[in-house]
Design a protein around this motif. Structure first.
Motif: not given
Length: 101
Positions: A19-29
């Motif tokens: 969606r163009g925003g920063a990926l949340r930490p849990n999503s990166v994990v």
């Protein structure tokens, strides 16, 4: 326009979502968990990759004329002590170093 904040020497998010925003930490994990599972890598995590990066950067910083402070900045740590806890020791390298002295 993005509201970019400095992250070490970088600006803005390192990983951007669809969606163009920063990926949340849990999503990166979760991304790394699924990626490592797909690749058949057992015992790996987003954190183990971070630890490996910091350890390798610390071992090679002399090649780039860097200091441990540069590794600290890249890792985004406030304290050099935090960065040092991420660096794994290498018994063989320690032996070689002592042999050089």
């Amino acid at each position: 326009m993005h509201d970019l904040k400095p992250i070490g020497i970088l600006y803005g998010p390192v990983i951007i979502s669809r969606r163009g925003g920063a990926l949340r930490p849990n999503s990166v994990v979760n991304f790394f968990v699924s990626l490592y599972r797909e690749l058949g890598l057992v015992g790996c995590s987003s954190h183990s990759g971070r630890r490996s990066f910091i350890t390798q950067a610390a071992r090679n910083l002399h090649r780039a004329g860097c200091s441990l402070r540069d590794v600290q900045v890249l890792a985004g740590h406030r304290s050099i002590e935090t960065t040092q806890r991420y660096i794994d020791g290498d018994t063989d390298a320690q032996r070689k170093l002592v042999a050089l002295l």
